[in-house]
Scaffold this motif. Structure first.
Motif, PDB file in Angstrom:
ATOM      1  N   PRO A 248      37.859  43.927  32.510  1.00  0.00           N
ATOM      2  CA  PRO A 248      39.028  43.500  33.303  1.00  0.00           C
ATOM      3  C   PRO A 248      39.046  44.104  34.711  1.00  0.00           C
ATOM      4  O   PRO A 248      39.347  43.409  35.680  1.00  0.00           O
ATOM      5  N   ALA A 249      38.708  45.377  34.832  1.00  0.00           N
ATOM      6  CA  ALA A 249      38.690  46.021  36.151  1.00  0.00           C
ATOM      7  C   ALA A 249      37.580  45.440  37.021  1.00  0.00           C
ATOM      8  O   ALA A 249      37.780  45.187  38.213  1.00  0.00           O
ATOM      9  N   GLY A 250      36.401  45.222  36.423  1.00  0.00           N
ATOM     10  CA  GLY A 250      35.299  44.621  37.177  1.00  0.00           C
ATOM     11  C   GLY A 250      35.643  43.223  37.657  1.00  0.00           C
ATOM     12  O   GLY A 250      35.357  42.850  38.805  1.00  0.00           O
ATOM     13  N   LEU A 251      36.276  42.449  36.805  1.00  0.00           N
ATOM     14  CA  LEU A 251      36.698  41.089  37.161  1.00  0.00           C
ATOM     15  C   LEU A 251      37.770  41.126  38.249  1.00  0.00           C
ATOM     16  O   LEU A 251      37.729  40.349  39.208  1.00  0.00           O
ATOM     17  N   PHE A 252      38.716  42.052  38.119  1.00  0.00           N
ATOM     18  CA  PHE A 252      39.774  42.204  39.123  1.00  0.00           C
ATOM     19  C   PHE A 252      39.181  42.487  40.500  1.00  0.00           C
ATOM     20  O   PHE A 252      39.497  41.803  41.476  1.00  0.00           O
ATOM     21  N   ILE A 253      38.307  43.497  40.582  1.00  0.00           N
ATOM     22  CA  ILE A 253      37.795  43.895  41.892  1.00  0.00           C
ATOM     23  C   ILE A 253      36.847  42.831  42.452  1.00  0.00           C
ATOM     24  O   ILE A 253      36.832  42.575  43.653  1.00  0.00           O
ATOM     25  N   SER A 254      36.096  42.158  41.596  1.00  0.00           N
ATOM     26  CA  SER A 254      35.194  41.097  42.063  1.00  0.00           C
ATOM     27  C   SER A 254      35.984  39.906  42.587  1.00  0.00           C
ATOM     28  O   SER A 254      35.603  39.296  43.594  1.00  0.00           O
ATOM     29  N   THR A 255      37.081  39.583  41.925  1.00  0.00           N
ATOM     30  CA  THR A 255      37.939  38.499  42.400  1.00  0.00           C
ATOM     31  C   THR A 255      38.567  38.873  43.737  1.00  0.00           C
ATOM     32  O   THR A 255      38.633  38.049  44.654  1.00  0.00           O
TER      33      THR A 255
ATOM     34  N   LEU B 224      32.400  43.534  62.320  1.00  0.00           N
ATOM     35  CA  LEU B 224      32.699  44.732  61.539  1.00  0.00           C
ATOM     36  C   LEU B 224      31.582  45.753  61.735  1.00  0.00           C
ATOM     37  O   LEU B 224      30.403  45.412  61.618  1.00  0.00           O
ATOM     38  N   LYS B 225      31.957  46.955  62.043  1.00  0.00           N
ATOM     39  CA  LYS B 225      30.982  48.041  62.177  1.00  0.00           C
ATOM     40  C   LYS B 225      30.673  48.590  60.788  1.00  0.00           C
ATOM     41  O   LYS B 225      31.444  48.432  59.849  1.00  0.00           O
ATOM     42  N   ARG B 226      29.548  49.268  60.668  1.00  0.00           N
ATOM     43  CA  ARG B 226      29.154  49.814  59.370  1.00  0.00           C
ATOM     44  C   ARG B 226      30.166  50.824  58.830  1.00  0.00           C
ATOM     45  O   ARG B 226      30.438  50.840  57.642  1.00  0.00           O
ATOM     46  N   TYR B 227      30.720  51.656  59.699  1.00  0.00           N
ATOM     47  CA  TYR B 227      31.701  52.627  59.213  1.00  0.00           C
ATOM     48  C   TYR B 227      32.953  51.917  58.694  1.00  0.00           C
ATOM     49  O   TYR B 227      33.594  52.373  57.742  1.00  0.00           O
ATOM     50  N   GLN B 228      33.303  50.766  59.293  1.00  0.00           N
ATOM     51  CA  GLN B 228      34.448  49.992  58.811  1.00  0.00           C
ATOM     52  C   GLN B 228      34.141  49.378  57.438  1.00  0.00           C
ATOM     53  O   GLN B 228      35.011  49.342  56.567  1.00  0.00           O
ATOM     54  N   LEU B 229      32.907  48.924  57.270  1.00  0.00           N
ATOM     55  CA  LEU B 229      32.484  48.408  55.975  1.00  0.00           C
ATOM     56  C   LEU B 229      32.541  49.526  54.926  1.00  0.00           C
ATOM     57  O   LEU B 229      33.001  49.312  53.806  1.00  0.00           O
ATOM     58  N   SER B 230      32.116  50.724  55.313  1.00  0.00           N
ATOM     59  CA  SER B 230      32.190  51.878  54.413  1.00  0.00           C
ATOM     60  C   SER B 230      33.630  52.171  54.017  1.00  0.00           C
ATOM     61  O   SER B 230      33.912  52.469  52.850  1.00  0.00           O
ATOM     62  N   LEU B 231      34.547  52.081  54.963  1.00  0.00           N
ATOM     63  CA  LEU B 231      35.965  52.315  54.663  1.00  0.00           C
ATOM     64  C   LEU B 231      36.516  51.241  53.721  1.00  0.00           C
ATOM     65  O   LEU B 231      37.300  51.552  52.821  1.00  0.00           O
ATOM     66  N   LEU B 232      36.094  49.997  53.909  1.00  0.00           N
ATOM     67  CA  LEU B 232      36.489  48.922  52.995  1.00  0.00           C
ATOM     68  C   LEU B 232      36.004  49.217  51.584  1.00  0.00           C
ATOM     69  O   LEU B 232      36.746  49.062  50.612  1.00  0.00           O
ATOM     70  N   PHE B 233      34.745  49.633  51.467  1.00  0.00           N
ATOM     71  CA  PHE B 233      34.193  49.985  50.155  1.00  0.00           C
ATOM     72  C   PHE B 233      34.970  51.151  49.524  1.00  0.00           C
ATOM     73  O   PHE B 233      35.258  51.141  48.334  1.00  0.00           O
ATOM     74  N   PHE B 234      35.294  52.148  50.329  1.00  0.00           N
ATOM     75  CA  PHE B 234      36.027  53.313  49.837  1.00  0.00           C
ATOM     76  C   PHE B 234      37.391  52.890  49.289  1.00  0.00           C
ATOM     77  O   PHE B 234      37.801  53.305  48.203  1.00  0.00           O
ATOM     78  N   PHE B 235      38.085  52.044  50.036  1.00  0.00           N
ATOM     79  CA  PHE B 235      39.387  51.542  49.611  1.00  0.00           C
ATOM     80  C   PHE B 235      39.272  50.767  48.298  1.00  0.00           C
ATOM     81  O   PHE B 235      40.067  50.959  47.380  1.00  0.00           O
ATOM     82  N   LYS B 236      38.256  49.903  48.204  1.00  0.00           N
ATOM     83  CA  LYS B 236      38.074  49.110  46.978  1.00  0.00           C
ATOM     84  C   LYS B 236      37.705  50.004  45.797  1.00  0.00           C
ATOM     85  O   LYS B 236      38.128  49.746  44.664  1.00  0.00           O
ATOM     86  N   SER B 237      36.971  51.071  46.032  1.00  0.00           N
ATOM     87  CA  SER B 237      36.639  52.022  44.969  1.00  0.00           C
ATOM     88  C   SER B 237      37.895  52.668  44.417  1.00  0.00           C
ATOM     89  O   SER B 237      38.074  52.777  43.201  1.00  0.00           O
ATOM     90  N   ALA B 238      38.766  53.103  45.312  1.00  0.00           N
ATOM     91  CA  ALA B 238      40.029  53.720  44.883  1.00  0.00           C
ATOM     92  C   ALA B 238      40.896  52.701  44.146  1.00  0.00           C
ATOM     93  O   ALA B 238      41.511  53.020  43.126  1.00  0.00           O
ATOM     94  N   LEU B 239      40.924  51.477  44.630  1.00  0.00           N
ATOM     95  CA  LEU B 239      41.707  50.414  43.998  1.00  0.00           C
ATOM     96  C   LEU B 239      41.170  50.091  42.599  1.00  0.00           C
ATOM     97  O   LEU B 239      41.944  49.900  41.658  1.00  0.00           O
ATOM     98  N   LEU B 240      39.857  50.056  42.454  1.00  0.00           N
ATOM     99  CA  LEU B 240      39.237  49.803  41.156  1.00  0.00           C
ATOM    100  C   LEU B 240      39.633  50.885  40.149  1.00  0.00           C
ATOM    101  O   LEU B 240      40.013  50.587  39.021  1.00  0.00           O
ATOM    102  N   TYR B 241      39.576  52.124  40.577  1.00  0.00           N
ATOM    103  CA  TYR B 241      39.927  53.235  39.694  1.00  0.00           C
ATOM    104  C   TYR B 241      41.411  53.166  39.316  1.00  0.00           C
ATOM    105  O   TYR B 241      41.776  53.355  38.154  1.00  0.00           O
ATOM    106  N   ALA B 242      42.255  52.882  40.295  1.00  0.00           N
ATOM    107  CA  ALA B 242      43.691  52.772  40.036  1.00  0.00           C
ATOM    108  C   ALA B 242      43.980  51.636  39.050  1.00  0.00           C
ATOM    109  O   ALA B 242      44.818  51.780  38.154  1.00  0.00           O
ATOM    110  N   PHE B 243      43.276  50.526  39.205  1.00  0.00           N
ATOM    111  CA  PHE B 243      43.453  49.397  38.284  1.00  0.00           C
ATOM    112  C   PHE B 243      43.074  49.820  36.861  1.00  0.00           C
ATOM    113  O   PHE B 243      43.792  49.522  35.909  1.00  0.00           O
ATOM    114  N   GLN B 244      41.955  50.526  36.729  1.00  0.00           N
ATOM    115  CA  GLN B 244      41.522  50.966  35.403  1.00  0.00           C
ATOM    116  C   GLN B 244      42.526  51.952  34.804  1.00  0.00           C
ATOM    117  O   GLN B 244      42.809  51.898  33.607  1.00  0.00           O
TER     118      GLN B 244
END
Length: 166
Positions: A35-42, A126-146
């Motif tokens: 469910p968490a993987g599906l949530f974050i992928s969606t 988008l700069k690479r550091y901005q992409l990194s920040l997006l990934f970081f945010f999604k990582s935290a969101l994935l964990y929170a969802f789980q």
């Protein structure tokens, strides 16, 4: 093999190879973390719609004309990788974030460069550091969802044990 087919083969491998690891993930972990993987992928699927509109990045290549270029990345390594990272680190937040930073950095730096050189995709606005920040945010969101899923399961189990509790 011509250059165009080579890129398509890479995208197909990127889509299919992670799925071959599912039997090693285990049935319980798959059931627990899907469910968490599906949530974050969606969420990433919709993020890519915004990214396309705002020209954050572009996919020059796709596996099929009617399939978006981001499809292999989202429904291959991102979906399956999210479940693997949760399986390996859930309950140890710092380890979870450390592993995510390592994986996301690999994608953001060497892999983005490779994809650009091969003509598969490119960062535009988008700069690479901005992409990194997006990934970081999604990582935290994935964990929170789980965390939320786990809490809901515990609450449901407690109610099942004591149906008069409300």
């Amino acid at each position: 093999m011509n250059h165009l087919k080579y890129k398509k083969v890479i995208l197909w491998i990127m889509l299919l190879l992670p799925w071959l690891s599912l039997p090693f993930l285990g049935k319980q972990a798959l059931k627990r973390f899907f469910p968490a993987g599906l949530f974050i992928s969606t969420l990433v699927f919709f993020e890519n719609m915004v990214a396309k509109k705002r020209k954050w990045w572009v996919y020059h290549e796709t596996i099929h004309p009617k399939v978006t270029g981001d499809f292999p990345m989202i429904w291959g390594p991102f979906l399956i990788g999210s479940m693997w990272i949760l399986r390996l680190t859930y309950g140890r937040f710092y380890l979870y974030m450390l592993l995510n930073i390592a994986v996301d950095s690999f994608f953001t730096y060497p892999l983005v460069t490779i994809f650009q050189k091969l003509g598969i995709s490119s960062l535009i606005k988008l700069k690479r550091y901005q992409l990194s920040l997006l990934f970081f945010f999604k990582s935290a969101l994935l964990y929170a969802f789980q965390l939320m899923v786990e809490k809901m399961k515990r609450t449901a189990a407690q109610k099942q044990q004591d149906p008069l509790q409300d």
